[in-house]
Design a protein around this motif. Structure first.
Motif, PDB file in Angstrom:
ATOM      1  N   LEU A  54      35.664  29.312  21.932  1.00 56.77           N
ATOM      2  CA  LEU A  54      36.256  28.919  23.124  1.00 56.77           C
ATOM      3  C   LEU A  54      37.119  30.039  23.226  1.00 56.77           C
ATOM      4  CD1 LEU A  54      36.239  27.155  25.743  1.00 56.77           C
ATOM      5  CD2 LEU A  54      38.158  25.982  24.591  1.00 56.77           C
ATOM      6  N   VAL A  55      37.080  31.307  24.019  1.00 60.69           N
ATOM      7  CA  VAL A  55      37.611  32.350  24.014  1.00 60.69           C
ATOM      8  C   VAL A  55      37.956  32.797  25.812  1.00 60.69           C
ATOM      9  CG1 VAL A  55      37.738  34.871  23.687  1.00 60.69           C
ATOM     10  CG2 VAL A  55      36.999  33.492  21.963  1.00 60.69           C
ATOM     11  N   MET A  56      38.956  33.152  26.244  1.00 62.47           N
ATOM     12  CA  MET A  56      39.463  33.398  27.637  1.00 62.47           C
ATOM     13  C   MET A  56      39.577  34.829  27.620  1.00 62.47           C
ATOM     14  SD  MET A  56      42.716  31.946  29.674  1.00 62.47           S
ATOM     15  CE  MET A  56      42.416  30.109  29.626  1.00 62.47           C
ATOM     16  N   GLN A  57      39.170  35.298  28.553  1.00 61.36           N
ATOM     17  CA  GLN A  57      39.440  36.744  29.148  1.00 61.36           C
ATOM     18  C   GLN A  57      39.914  36.991  30.428  1.00 61.36           C
ATOM     19  OE1 GLN A  57      36.332  39.426  30.907  1.00 61.36           O
ATOM     20  NE2 GLN A  57      36.351  40.374  28.812  1.00 61.36           N
ATOM     21  N   GLU A  58      41.081  37.548  30.498  1.00 54.14           N
ATOM     22  CA  GLU A  58      41.554  37.967  32.030  1.00 54.14           C
ATOM     23  C   GLU A  58      41.555  39.514  32.234  1.00 54.14           C
ATOM     24  OE1 GLU A  58      45.842  37.180  34.393  1.00 54.14           O
ATOM     25  OE2 GLU A  58      45.689  37.321  32.035  1.00 54.14           O
ATOM     26  N   GLN A  59      41.250  39.555  33.494  1.00 57.15           N
ATOM     27  CA  GLN A  59      41.170  40.876  34.071  1.00 57.15           C
ATOM     28  C   GLN A  59      41.663  41.261  35.658  1.00 57.15           C
ATOM     29  OE1 GLN A  59      36.603  41.739  33.996  1.00 57.15           O
ATOM     30  NE2 GLN A  59      36.958  43.287  32.432  1.00 57.15           N
ATOM     31  N   ASN A  60      42.043  42.209  35.765  1.00 56.51           N
ATOM     32  CA  ASN A  60      42.515  42.465  37.336  1.00 56.51           C
ATOM     33  C   ASN A  60      41.653  42.854  38.225  1.00 56.51           C
ATOM     34  OD1 ASN A  60      42.113  44.961  36.223  1.00 56.51           O
ATOM     35  ND2 ASN A  60      43.773  46.187  36.865  1.00 56.51           N
ATOM     36  N   ALA A  61      41.847  43.016  39.344  1.00 53.17           N
ATOM     37  CA  ALA A  61      40.842  43.084  40.308  1.00 53.17           C
ATOM     38  C   ALA A  61      39.964  44.356  40.045  1.00 53.17           C
ATOM     39  CB  ALA A  61      41.606  43.250  41.699  1.00 53.17           C
ATOM     40  N   GLY A  62      40.355  45.490  39.422  1.00 54.40           N
ATOM     41  CA  GLY A  62      39.428  46.485  39.326  1.00 54.40           C
ATOM     42  C   GLY A  62      38.556  46.580  38.065  1.00 54.40           C
TER      43      GLY A  62
END
Length: 211
Positions: A54-62
């Motif tokens: 269970l791994v989470m990734q976060e990215q900005n809009a671009g």
């Protein structure tokens, strides 16, 4: 030794020897299975149990900035601090009455579905000065409103002070390989005066998946 005794031994010795040999032969057959009937067998050569991730990734809009829950600490800790994605935009050009909207994407890059998904505010809104000279106001957190939406559905609205002190937000869960898009819209009170120039307000928050 009498003749009768010798004759008796001569009569019984071959019989006894035959009996012993026959018994040994039957015992051998029973042990080796030579006398058994049809057989069928299956051997399971690969029996294993494996855990998912269970791994989470976060990215900005671009998608120019990416943070993951395993950054720095690996899967054993699976909880990272991301200082490169700013949900409030980080802009230093805010003016009264004009909203600033920031979009972030949360992705489940593991192999397990998230059974719960939470957003927990950090508990406090902190104000600092970022310019010289800076305004003298001390209540910027109450003059900034925040609206948070998940995939277009509003999940929170109010001042930064109220958001910081609010309970964890139950979010729509994200399946393995799935994504969810969040928008954070921050607006400075249209009636804010020069006393609010050169100031910054910040609220930490934590995203959490549970399997």
């Amino acid at each position: 030794m009498s003749k009768s005794t010798v004759a008796s031994r001569m009569r019984f010795t071959p019989l006894a020897l035959t009996t012993v040999l026959l018994s040994a032969g039957l015992l051998s057959l029973s042990v080796t299975g030579t006398l058994s009937g049809f057989t069928a067998a299956i051997t399971n050569s690969v029996n294993s149990a494996a855990t998912g991730t269970l791994v989470m990734q976060e990215q900005n809009a671009g998608a120019t900035v990416t943070c993951t829950s395993v950054d720095g600490s690996g899967i054993t800790t699976n909880a990272a601090t991301c200082s490169t994605v700013n949900e409030f935009g980080g802009t230093t050009t805010m003016v009264p009455g004009t909203p600033v909207t920031t979009t972030v994407t949360i992705r489940n890059t593991g192999t397990l579905n998230a059974s719960t998904f939470m957003l927990t505010p950090g508990g406090t809104c902190t104000q600092t000065s970022i310019a010289t000279p800076a305004g003298t106001a001390t209540d910027l957190c109450t003059k900034l409103t925040l609206v948070v939406k998940q995939d277009g559905t509003q999940i929170s609205s109010g001042t930064l002070t109220a958001f910081a002190g609010s309970a964890a937000k139950n979010l729509t869960t994200v399946a393995a390989g799935g994504t969810s898009t969040f928008t954070f819209t921050v607006t400075l009170d249209a009636a804010a005066t020069n006393a609010y120039q050169g100031l910054q307000a910040s609220v930490p928050m934590t995203w959490t998946f549970n399997s």
